[in-house]
Design a protein around this motif. Sequence first.
Motif, mmCIF file in Angstrom:
data_model
loop_
_atom_site.group_PDB
_atom_site.id
_atom_site.type_symbol
_atom_site.label_atom_id
_atom_site.label_comp_id
_atom_site.label_asym_id
_atom_site.label_seq_id
_atom_site.Cartn_x
_atom_site.Cartn_y
_atom_site.Cartn_z
ATOM 1 N N LYS A 72 0.174 -15.157 -9.858
ATOM 2 C CA LYS A 72 0.526 -13.835 -9.350
ATOM 3 C C LYS A 72 1.711 -13.949 -8.388
ATOM 4 N N LEU A 73 1.711 -15.019 -7.615
ATOM 5 C CA LEU A 73 2.825 -15.244 -6.682
ATOM 6 C C LEU A 73 4.121 -15.533 -7.440
ATOM 7 N N VAL A 74 3.976 -16.240 -8.550
ATOM 8 C CA VAL A 74 5.160 -16.627 -9.317
ATOM 9 C C VAL A 74 5.693 -15.449 -10.134
ATOM 10 N N ARG A 75 4.823 -14.813 -10.894
ATOM 11 C CA ARG A 75 5.275 -13.781 -11.828
ATOM 12 C C ARG A 75 5.124 -12.368 -11.266
ATOM 13 N N GLY A 76 4.086 -12.207 -10.449
ATOM 14 C CA GLY A 76 3.797 -10.854 -9.962
ATOM 15 C C GLY A 76 2.891 -10.130 -10.932
ATOM 16 N N THR A 77 2.411 -8.953 -10.500
ATOM 17 C CA THR A 77 1.560 -8.136 -11.365
ATOM 18 C C THR A 77 2.135 -6.724 -11.368
ATOM 19 N N PRO A 78 1.896 -5.981 -12.428
ATOM 20 C CA PRO A 78 2.448 -4.617 -12.476
ATOM 21 C C PRO A 78 1.859 -3.738 -11.372
ATOM 22 N N ALA A 79 2.680 -2.814 -10.887
ATOM 23 C CA ALA A 79 2.223 -1.908 -9.823
ATOM 24 C C ALA A 79 1.231 -0.908 -10.391
ATOM 25 N N ILE A 80 0.382 -0.422 -9.513
ATOM 26 C CA ILE A 80 -0.513 0.664 -9.911
ATOM 27 C C ILE A 80 0.357 1.890 -10.209
ATOM 28 N N ASP A 81 -0.022 2.624 -11.237
ATOM 29 C CA ASP A 81 0.721 3.822 -11.643
ATOM 30 C C ASP A 81 1.088 4.683 -10.428
ATOM 31 N N PRO A 82 2.407 4.790 -10.096
ATOM 32 C CA PRO A 82 2.818 5.497 -8.875
ATOM 33 C C PRO A 82 2.568 7.004 -8.942
#
Lengths: 186, 185
Positions: A72-82
């Motif tokens: 998660k630190l490397v790639r990240g995760t998609p944001a919650i629907d804004p």
Amino acid sequence: MKSTQPSNYNALQIGLHWLTALLILAAFILVWSFDNTPLAPATFKLKLQLIAWHKWAGITVLMLFALRMAYKLVRGTPAIDPNLPALQRKMALGVHHLLYLLMLALPLVGWLLTSAKGYPVMLYGIWQMPDLISPNEEMAHTLKEIHEWLANGLMLCIALHVAGALKHYFIDKDGTLARMLPFLKR
Amino acid sequence: MLRSMLAATFLFSALGAQAAQTVVPQKSRIGFTFSQMNTPADGLFKNYTAAIDFDPAKPESAKAQIVIDLASIDVGGPDGNAEAKKKAWFDVASNPKGTFTATSVKALGGGKFETKGKLTIKGISRDVVGQMSAKQQGAELILEGSVPLLRLNYKLGDGAWADTGTVADEVTVKYKLVLTGKAGK
């Protein structure tokens, strides 16, 4: 965390999520079976096997959690629907953070508990994990209670997590659940 | 209160018997390790009495008798503890005590000793040989040792429990006894 968030979960993240889900479910079923298996000559081997598998499942969840957090630190995760209301986003994030905390704490307390009981974990039947503390009956009793409370907490968080996902799918009819189950994409 | 009275009684009787050693129960432990499906496990006996007279400089005159309250067994959980007291295991209803009586202690050098003695459980007596280390720490003499034995020799886990693939035959008694007072008479 990465400054640019990916727009989706990739196959590895989805795979690790569902593998973790499966292992958590297995850990619950195994410990319930363990509790319902009598301590008698005919069933003792099974009972030992069930609790050993429970420990393997829990420790594997812990290792996968470390892997998932690192990734998660490397790639990240998609944001919650804004577009979602702020309260919903906060709730979703809060439950996620609780799930993270429990996936870390529950196996660790279990490891402490089994150390306090004087029963080391023989991971996958091949590697004896070090004891975190020395045998101590009162400590084991306290740790067992904490382990059970955390397990109840985890069950509750999973229920909220699943309820949220189903709400998005059936009521909001948005793409939230499809992020983890791509075949649902509409 | 009762405990301190008992302790005082023991202390006085010990003093009366010309300063034999006394065991400090809070710092001592009589436990054992065994193996279930190749995974080690650890248990202990909470209650025991130990009359020990041991001077590391004169091991040949050592005396030790340890009486273990077998019903005080703790193998890590109430179910296991209940099972361990049943007829197939320690049968505490008929044989509440286990006793160890030292027959000889031999110095091996470097603070290590070979201990021999008779261990009686469930009415079965066997000679057992173990190793022990002795360490003086201030006013306390710390004896730590182990005694390997085979559970089936004592009919522990008889009959349906005899499968050693599930519960191994080998059990190692591990003890730490902290003594105060002077040895000898």
